[in-house]
Scaffold this motif. Structure first.
Motif, PDB file in Angstrom:
ATOM      1  N   ALA A 156     -76.447  39.548 -27.042  1.00  0.00           N
ATOM      2  CA  ALA A 156     -76.518  38.448 -26.071  1.00  0.00           C
ATOM      3  C   ALA A 156     -77.774  37.614 -26.295  1.00  0.00           C
ATOM      4  N   GLN A 157     -78.865  38.253 -26.738  1.00  0.00           N
ATOM      5  CA  GLN A 157     -80.086  37.509 -27.064  1.00  0.00           C
ATOM      6  C   GLN A 157     -79.945  36.745 -28.379  1.00  0.00           C
ATOM      7  N   LEU A 158     -79.230  37.333 -29.326  1.00  0.00           N
ATOM      8  CA  LEU A 158     -79.074  36.733 -30.644  1.00  0.00           C
ATOM      9  C   LEU A 158     -78.214  35.478 -30.597  1.00  0.00           C
ATOM     10  N   GLN A 159     -77.142  35.513 -29.820  1.00  0.00           N
ATOM     11  CA  GLN A 159     -76.153  34.436 -29.857  1.00  0.00           C
ATOM     12  C   GLN A 159     -76.736  33.044 -29.586  1.00  0.00           C
ATOM     13  N   PRO A 160     -77.538  32.838 -28.529  1.00  0.00           N
ATOM     14  CA  PRO A 160     -78.044  31.474 -28.288  1.00  0.00           C
ATOM     15  C   PRO A 160     -78.986  30.979 -29.390  1.00  0.00           C
ATOM     16  N   HIS A 161     -79.704  31.882 -30.036  1.00  0.00           N
ATOM     17  CA  HIS A 161     -80.563  31.467 -31.141  1.00  0.00           C
ATOM     18  C   HIS A 161     -79.718  30.938 -32.296  1.00  0.00           C
ATOM     19  N   ARG A 162     -78.673  31.660 -32.627  1.00  0.00           N
ATOM     20  CA  ARG A 162     -77.820  31.230 -33.733  1.00  0.00           C
ATOM     21  C   ARG A 162     -77.085  29.942 -33.375  1.00  0.00           C
ATOM     22  N   ALA A 163     -76.668  29.832 -32.135  1.00  0.00           N
ATOM     23  CA  ALA A 163     -75.960  28.620 -31.706  1.00  0.00           C
ATOM     24  C   ALA A 163     -76.883  27.408 -31.794  1.00  0.00           C
ATOM     25  N   PHE A 164     -78.138  27.579 -31.384  1.00  0.00           N
ATOM     26  CA  PHE A 164     -79.084  26.465 -31.432  1.00  0.00           C
ATOM     27  C   PHE A 164     -79.361  26.049 -32.872  1.00  0.00           C
ATOM     28  N   VAL A 165     -79.613  27.028 -33.739  1.00  0.00           N
ATOM     29  CA  VAL A 165     -79.873  26.710 -35.148  1.00  0.00           C
ATOM     30  C   VAL A 165     -78.674  25.993 -35.754  1.00  0.00           C
ATOM     31  N   ALA A 166     -77.458  26.497 -35.468  1.00  0.00           N
ATOM     32  CA  ALA A 166     -76.250  25.883 -36.014  1.00  0.00           C
ATOM     33  C   ALA A 166     -76.097  24.439 -35.523  1.00  0.00           C
ATOM     34  N   GLU A 167     -76.412  24.219 -34.252  1.00  0.00           N
ATOM     35  CA  GLU A 167     -76.298  22.867 -33.681  1.00  0.00           C
ATOM     36  C   GLU A 167     -77.255  21.907 -34.380  1.00  0.00           C
TER      37      GLU A 167
ATOM     38  N   ARG B 127     -73.705  31.832 -40.109  1.00  0.00           N
ATOM     39  CA  ARG B 127     -73.798  30.615 -39.291  1.00  0.00           C
ATOM     40  C   ARG B 127     -74.974  30.723 -38.343  1.00  0.00           C
ATOM     41  N   GLY B 128     -75.842  29.696 -38.348  1.00  0.00           N
ATOM     42  CA  GLY B 128     -77.009  29.712 -37.476  1.00  0.00           C
ATOM     43  C   GLY B 128     -78.050  30.720 -37.897  1.00  0.00           C
ATOM     44  N   GLY B 129     -78.069  31.054 -39.197  1.00  0.00           N
ATOM     45  CA  GLY B 129     -78.995  32.070 -39.686  1.00  0.00           C
ATOM     46  C   GLY B 129     -80.281  31.507 -40.250  1.00  0.00           C
ATOM     47  N   ILE B 130     -81.060  32.393 -40.864  1.00  0.00           N
ATOM     48  CA  ILE B 130     -82.385  32.055 -41.379  1.00  0.00           C
ATOM     49  C   ILE B 130     -82.308  30.950 -42.431  1.00  0.00           C
TER      50      ILE B 130
END
Length: 916
Positions: free
Chosen positions: A403-414, A304-307
């Protein structure tokens, strides 16, 4: 995202985090020095070649030398990346270029070996030597390979035939057998694991028919496969197909085969649903694997929220729009995202953040692979390995990295959900089943009428009968179940919105069903309206507001795409950008007249539709709208002239000395949506070929404008105002036009000249035309004779347009718009010799006010008549938007305006007041 470079003190620890790098360094005492030297450079194919040749010169075979080079390349990238000397772009580009280098070197060596045994493969039709085309797919195709990736390849060749032998020791093979053997040898040379490792893992699963299909395919086989068996997910895969080897002509031929399979000529919004389904299958497999191995649950590629979600976000718009916009056919995910932002398809700030998140995820993916040179995308389960990854990512702890990874994945998923989330409203599911049942039952009309009445429809019975008739038509019944379900969903979504239209309920309903019936067999349009409910809402509002708009959209459903971006829909036209885009797209299709004609129509209709949307929202006055439509027509005329000129083989110069002069509504910048263009053609060129070539150009221009194509027509063209009318030449020289206007033209032709202007073409002709026009209009005329001729001409027009209704004809009746236009023309011709400013083509309203200011007519009356003209035009425009051919209205609504006009007419022409 650029990672913060490590300090010199941190570098040894960071490099030790890669076990693969440390194992390689321990394999030879000279490797550290070699790495230190090579890692100072950004690697290029030329450097690859130098190092490879050095290895071969020392006695290594090509396979051995290439594997050693591969290990050195990967270790160099690891060191440069971890030390902050290379960014993600350099890493993916370098490893992709190395993959190209590996394939090309091995293929060249193996081809020479094969030809010595079996001869030269030759096409049976062309007799040309055949080469194997190796296609790089996936990230390799987009030059975005990761460091430990396999490479997805497809092998093709142009023609069937046989190898041509040169001596008796060679055995002839069919081209298919030859290239199959060559392909097997190539895969082995690249991927077999030896003591030195491998060059790349090779995956051939993307070839036609996958693992069950032939290893190598001729162009004919590829084309037949696309036509008969090609699946939707393969379109996604072939977006990135890039030829790494082969003859340029063969590559161009193959691209012509691939293009229509991948890119549809229409806007393909069905791609959203297809990619959604593909993504769901991928996610289901990931979840299944994660449930079996919970310790591998953090997949930065497929999770989820990946490449993969970033890649899908870019590629869905390529599949939707790439058939019409070649700039969206780039194979790079990053480049495609930037193009989407540049074109306003995606928000610029959102795209910037997507690229930042994508870069972070790719950097993390590389570090997962730097650990042991494994093809992995999953965060490791072992604590020690997690710490190594965190260290390579410049984080003090695993917790900090996560903690750095989570917001990136959340943004991509959104962002992914915003495009791919299923827009079907589950809350309406019961209503859909009810509506479907009603439509198929014997009591459907009564049930539907009751349901629609409860929903707020005043004429529920009429609405129900129309719906049943539409639904039971052969066109709808022949649809697939999927398309019918989409139709039901759209109707259910539309019902409450149409119910809010009050007096326009039934009209809006009929217009919408006409539209849905028209687009029913184009599932892409049904998908668009399903995926973007706000577009459906906008369609309903437009159809409630205007019958003309409804019919326009029904004729050109491709314009639905314009409804997706509300902000761009409301932007004032940027005519400079529009002109550049028009020229760019015409240039892309140079030599393809049919496609250029379609391009002109599509761009014209799209801009016209934007203006229509703003008009219906009350954002444009009638005068402003006419100015914009006239400017749009000018640009289309100019582009058409140049494009048509390039199709004339006998043309004697690159840029024609030719001009289009606009009369009538275009000349007066009072164009409306459905206006034709009154034009004449002038040239100023002494070349003996000029008359013939410019006559061809004028004829071709008319053909380009008026021909019916799948996108409709551009404009109807009226050339009756040319010198000598229907009996005159199609094109006039500037000198003959001047003589005609000065010596032979009728007064009504001078009246028409008051509204004439240069539209497009040669600027020198424009200046000379304005001089001629000014000179003709400023002639001294006999006032009495002028008055008599104007009144006589007006009577002829009125007699030809008798109104037998009780309504007032805004255009033709006494006191209407034509009377005002005739009075302005009379004033210009009567007084321009005395007041040159009257020759300015500034429009009837401005000219009336100017005449009032000059004292030629009563100033107050001039102002009243100007207001009357503005109001009559507005009323006419509103009536035409409802699809009426004649603009007629109750006389009580224009009493004051008609009185002012008639009063001014009486003041100018005495007793010759036109009858009521």
């Amino acid at each position: 995202m650029t990672l913060t470079p490590p300090t010199q003190a941190d570098i040894p620890d960071i490099l030790h985090a890669s076990r693969f790098l440390q194992r390689w360094l321990q394999g030879g005492s000279d490797r550290q020095a070699m790495l230190d030297e090579i890692s100072r450079l950004s690697l290029t194919p030329a450097i690859f070649a130098q190092i490879l040749q050095k290895e071969i010169s020392s006695g290594a075979t090509l396979n051995k030398a290439m594997r050693r080079l591969r290990n050195l390349v990967v270790c160099t990238l690891i060191k440069r990346d971890l030390c902050g000397d290379a960014d993600m772009h350099e890493v993916v580009t370098t490893i992709s270029e190395f993959a190209d280098f590996v394939v090309q070197q091995h293929l060249a060596a193996l081809s020479a070996e094969m030809q010595s045994l079996y001869g030269t493969p030759t096409g049976e039709d062309s007799g040309r030597v055949q080469e194997m085309i190796v296609l790089g797919m996936g990230k390799l195709g987009g030059y975005e390979l990761n460091v430990s990736s396999d490479i997805d390849l497809i092998f093709c060749y142009a023609e069937d035939g046989d190898t041509v032998t040169s001596d008796s020791t060679q055995r002839s093979l069919s081209n298919h057998e030859y290239f199959t053997r060559l392909g097997k040898k190539l895969i082995a040379a690249i991927s077999e694991v030896t003591e030195d490792g491998f060059s790349f893992r090779v995956d051939m699963a993307l070839r036609p028919n996958g693992a069950s299909g032939p290893l190598v395919a001729s162009f004919g086989m590829v084309e037949e496969y696309f036509l008969i068996q090609g699946r939707e997910w393969e379109r996604y895969a072939w977006v990135k197909a890039r030829a790494m080897t082969g003859h340029a002509d063969d590559i161009a031929t193959l691209e012509k085969i691939i293009r229509p399979f991948v890119y549809r000529r229409y806007l393909d919004y069905g791609s959203i649903d297809s990619l959604r389904s593909m993504h769901a299958q991928i996610r289901a497999e990931v979840v299944r694997q994660e449930s079996k191995h919970p310790e591998r649950s953090n997949n930065v590629k497929l999770g989820r929220g990946g490449i993969r979600e970033v890649e899908f976000l870019a590629q869905v718009f390529q599949l939707i729009r790439g058939g019409r916009d070649t700039s969206l056919r780039d194979r790079s995910t990053r480049n495609t995202l930037l193009t989407l932002a540049e074109k306003g398809i995606l928000d610029t700030r959102m795209v910037q953040q997507l690229i930042t998140s994508y870069t972070f995820l790719r950097n993390l993916e590389h570090r997962l692979q730097y650990l042991d040179d494994a093809q992995t995308h999953t965060f490791p389960a072992q604590t020690e390995d997690q710490l190594r990854i965190a260290q390579m990512m410049r984080c003090q702890s695993v917790e900090e990295l996560l903690a750095q990874l989570q917001p990136h994945r959340a943004f991509v998923a959104e962002q992914f959900d915003a495009i791919f989330k299923d827009k079907a409203d589950n809350s309406t599911e019961a209503a859909q089943y009810l509506l479907t049942a009603n439509l198929g039952s014997s009591e459907s009309e009564e049930l539907l009428t009751s349901q629609l009445s409860n929903a707020g429809f005043h004429e529920a019975g009429d609405v129900a009968r129309r719906l049943i008739a539409s639904w039971q038509s052969g066109k709808i019944q022949s649809l697939s179940e999927s398309s019918r379900n989409k139709m039901i969903a759209l109707i259910n979504n539309a019902l409450p919105q149409i119910a809010r239209q009050e007096e326009m309920q039934l009209a809006c309903w009929n217009r919408l069903l006409d539209f849905l019936e028209t687009i029913a067999r184009r599932s892409a349009y049904l998908s668009l309206l399903t995926e973007y409910p706000h577009a459906l809402a906008r369609v309903i509002r437009m159809m409630a507001a205007s019958d003309w708009a409804a019919k326009f959209l029904t004729r050109h459903p491709i314009l639905l795409d314009e409804l997706l971006d509300e902000s761009s829909l409301h932007q004032r036209p940027d005519w400079g950008s529009f002109e550049q885009d028009l020229q760019r797209q015409l240039s892309q299709h140079q030599g393809d007249t049919e496609r250029q004609m379609e391009t002109l129509r599509e761009l014209h209709h799209a801009m016209q539709f934007r203006l229509l949307a703003q008009d219906l929202e009350g954002q444009l006055s009638v005068e402003h709208l006419a100015d914009e439509l006239s400017k749009l027509a000018d640009l289309i005329v100019a582009a058409t002239i140049q494009a048509a000129w390039e199709t004339i083989a006998s043309r004697h110069r690159e840029v024609p000395r030719f001009a289009v002069i606009a009369y009538g509504k275009l000349g007066g910048k009072e164009l409306s949506y459905a206006s034709d263009l009154d034009v004449i053609f002038l040239y100023d060129d002494d070349d003996q070929e000029a008359p013939g070539n410019y006559a061809k150009l004028a004829q071709r221009f008319i053909t380009w404008m008026t021909s019916h194509t799948p996108a409709g027509i551009l404009f109807d063209i009226d050339i009756a105002l040319r010198p000598d009318g229907a009996s005159g030449l199609l094109v006039s020289s500037l000198a003959s036009f001047a003589r005609y206007q000065e010596q032979s033209a009728w007064l009504w032709e001078h009246q028409a000249l008051t509204r004439a202007r240069f539209c497009a073409g040669d600027s020198a002709i424009a200046q000379e035309f304005e001089r001629i026009r000014d000179q003709v209009l400023r002639q001294t005329r006999d006032a009495a004779a002028l008055s008599e001729e104007v009144v006589s001409m007006r009577k002829k027009m009125r007699d030809a347009n008798i109104n037998r209704s009780e309504l007032f004809d805004l255009k033709h009746d006494a006191g209407g718009m034509i009377d005002i236009e005739f009075m302005v023309q009379y004033l210009v011709l009567r007084y321009a010799h005395q007041y040159p400013q009257l020759t300015a083509n500034i429009g009837n309203i401005a000219l009336l006010k100017l005449c009032g200011e000059l004292g030629l007519i009563d100033a107050d009356l001039a102002g009243q008549t100007a207001k009357a003209y503005r109001w009559l035009r507005k009323l006419q425009h509103g009536i035409r938007l409802q699809g009426e051919d004649r603009a007629r209205i109750a006389i009580s609504k224009v009493t004051q305006e008609v009185a002012a006009t008639r009063q001014l007419w009486a003041s100018l022409f005495g007793d010759d007041i036109p009858p009521a």
